[in-house]
Enzyme design. Structure first.
Site, PDB file in Angstrom:
ATOM      1  N   HIS A   1       0.944  -1.146  -0.022  1.00 45.38           N
ATOM      2  CA  HIS A   1       0.305  -0.102  -0.121  1.00 45.38           C
ATOM      3  C   HIS A   1       0.755   1.084   0.095  1.00 45.38           C
ATOM      4  O   HIS A   1       1.755   1.509   0.895  1.00 45.38           O
ATOM      5  CB  HIS A   1      -0.860   0.102   1.090  1.00 45.38           C
TER       6      HIS A   1
ATOM      7  N   SER B   1      -7.805   3.972   8.966  1.00 42.70           N
ATOM      8  CA  SER B   1      -8.495   3.665   7.508  1.00 42.70           C
ATOM      9  C   SER B   1      -7.661   2.672   6.984  1.00 42.70           C
ATOM     10  O   SER B   1      -8.319   1.745   6.260  1.00 42.70           O
ATOM     11  CB  SER B   1      -8.625   5.049   6.779  1.00 42.70           C
TER      12      SER B   1
ATOM     13  N   ARG C   1     -14.118  12.636   5.362  1.00 43.92           N
ATOM     14  CA  ARG C   1     -12.732  13.324   5.523  1.00 43.92           C
ATOM     15  C   ARG C   1     -12.318  14.173   4.396  1.00 43.92           C
ATOM     16  O   ARG C   1     -11.443  15.199   4.278  1.00 43.92           O
ATOM     17  CB  ARG C   1     -11.679  12.349   5.847  1.00 43.92           C
TER      18      ARG C   1
ATOM     19  N   LYS D   1      -8.913  -1.511   5.717  1.00 45.50           N
ATOM     20  CA  LYS D   1      -9.031  -2.092   4.654  1.00 45.50           C
ATOM     21  C   LYS D   1      -8.210  -3.216   4.351  1.00 45.50           C
ATOM     22  O   LYS D   1      -8.215  -4.076   3.810  1.00 45.50           O
ATOM     23  CB  LYS D   1      -8.956  -0.928   3.448  1.00 45.50           C
TER      24      LYS D   1
ATOM     25  N   ASP E   1     -15.749   2.555   6.896  1.00 43.52           N
ATOM     26  CA  ASP E   1     -14.484   3.366   6.387  1.00 43.52           C
ATOM     27  C   ASP E   1     -14.768   4.134   5.139  1.00 43.52           C
ATOM     28  O   ASP E   1     -14.448   5.339   5.260  1.00 43.52           O
ATOM     29  CB  ASP E   1     -13.432   2.405   6.313  1.00 43.52           C
TER      30      ASP E   1
END
Length: 444
Positions: free
Chosen positions: A82, A183, A168, A187, A161
């Site tokens: 990520h 967050s 956000r 995920k 989320d």
């Protein structure tokens, strides 16, 4: 539960109890708390922060709000990567097929462009027919069959989320380290991973330009992963200039394919290989970083990684012929070379200006309803520190019209600065963070 009291407490620097956070998330997910109250709470969190227990409770609540990928029956490791978001960052497009071609399952759930940064889903959807909106069952079957799926966040997975993230983005409360960590990890843990490699961007083009904040974010996500038995490794990589040359959805797909064919910009290759090596070692497929690098080079040289990308594209409804012939991807109607205005040294190539510039050309969203033109953007060969001569090509603008070419030119005039002084950009990969601590890596 009286929500205004919780907002008031957080506004005044107090803390929320884990049970209060769980109830808040549950009630908001069910539509029993309005957006304006959660927006007010997010703004209070923006200014007052969250402690470790609050962060863990928020992440747990979002994770429990939906279903998860069940990949426990697979015989191989399940590793994802990520990125915290950058400009020109197309490493996911390369790593998913490359690592899955080497015997690791890669359940890669990605996002769309956020702020000035590009999104992997938008890039993938520049491939005609490519479906990122797979159901949970579809994703599980595909990963079991071919070892990889490249998907967006489904309605079934961490829906809380999804709702909070949208708020956000709309209320300018993105840059809160515990909110970012909760967050992302909600995920990633919903993917059923056995390990995760993080690419934490640093520098002027990152969401968190301060080194201490980037390290804090890495440590927070490592802590959240450890609580769920998911080891996490983070690398800090440079985002004080775009990564690679291409900045724009279809343009970045072309560049990613070039890397899978054995070409591509050196900086993109280096960052990709560093991240990929950690994925292979974490997945116990490689015994060392050197062995991992050799495996990746062989997978590219043999064409195995490219074949895997074809397989992923075909499995998700895309036109796999673009992998062999990238000219089939969307192409902008107008192209124009951008030359150096003087002799000198490139002082900076500002990634935020480039990212927002791509949005101005139509390659991103000002509003969620906007349609993205996948063909537009920039190909920028200029890098900070290189010496250039007047008239030398620094970039190519890809635009829809002559008017947009002029817009692109004005963007590059602001983003690419030429001067006389020598400059030293950030090292491409500067730090490694694990559960054992922070290690500053030797400059190459």
């Amino acid at each position: 539960m009286i929500v205004p009291r919780l907002i008031e407490r957080k506004r005044d620097g107090g803390r929320l109890e884990p049970q209060e956070i769980r109830e808040l998330v549950s009630e908001y997910s069910a539509g029993r708390i309005p957006d304006y109250q959660i927006s007010a709470l997010l703004m209070a969190m923006y200014f007052k922060g969250l402690d470790r227990d609050e962060m863990h409770a928020l992440m747990e609540s979002m994770l429990e709000s939906g279903k998860r990928l069940d990949l426990s029956r697979l015989p191989m490791a399940r590793i994802d990567k990520h990125s915290t978001g950058g400009v020109g960052d197309k490493t996911s497009l390369i790593l998913a097929p490359l690592i899955s071609s080497l015997g690791i399952a890669v359940p890669m759930m990605s996002g769309r462009g956020l702020g000035h940064t590009g999104g992997t889903l938008d890039k993938l959807e520049s491939i005609p027919g490519f479906r990122t909106a797979l159901t949970l069952d579809e994703a599980q079957r595909q990963i079991a069959r071919i070892g990889c799926a490249m998907i967006g966040q489904t309605d079934e997975m961490v829906p809380a989320d999804r709702k909070i993230y949208a708020l956000r983005d709309a209320t300018a409360t993105v840059e809160v380290i515990p909110l970012i960590a909760a967050s992302i990890m909600s995920k990633k843990l919903a993917e059923g991973l056995t390990g995760l490699v993080l690419d934490i961007k640093r520098g002027s083009g990152s969401f968190l330009p301060k080194l201490e904040d980037e390290l804090e974010l890495a440590k927070a996500m490592i802590d959240l992963g450890a609580a769920h038995g998911c080891p996490v490794i983070a690398l800090l990589t440079a985002m004080d200039r775009p990564l690679g040359y291409a900045c724009g959805n279809a343009l970045e797909v072309v560049e990613a394919i070039d890397v899978l064919k054995g070409g591509g910009p050196p900086d993109l290759i280096e960052v990709t290989m560093e991240l990929g090596a950690r994925m292979l070692v974490l997945g116990t497929v490689a015994s060392s970083l050197d062995a991992a690098n050799a495996m990746m080079r062989d997978a590219i040289a043999s064409g195995k990684a490219l074949l895997k990308f074809e397989e992923i594209v075909a499995a998700q409804g895309g036109d796999k012929s673009v992998v062999r012939d990238p000219s089939r991807l969307p192409r902008a109607a107008r192209q124009q070379v951008f030359p150096a205005s003087r002799d000198g040294v490139v002082q900076s190539v500002e990634p935020r200006a480039i990212g927002y510039g791509s949005i101005q050309l139509g390659g991103g969203r000002r509003n969620m309803e906007d349609r993205v033109d996948p063909s537009v953007g920039f190909v920028i060969t200029a890098k900070p520190g290189i010496r250039v001569t007047k008239g030398q090509a620094l970039a190519t603008i890809h635009a829809r019209s002559e008017e947009d070419l002029a817009v692109g030119k004005s963007i590059l005039e602001q983003a690419i600065v030429i001067g006389d002084a020598a400059v030293t950009p950030l090292p491409l990969v500067s730090h490694r963070v694990t559960a054992r601590g922070v290690e500053e890596l030797a400059a190459r």
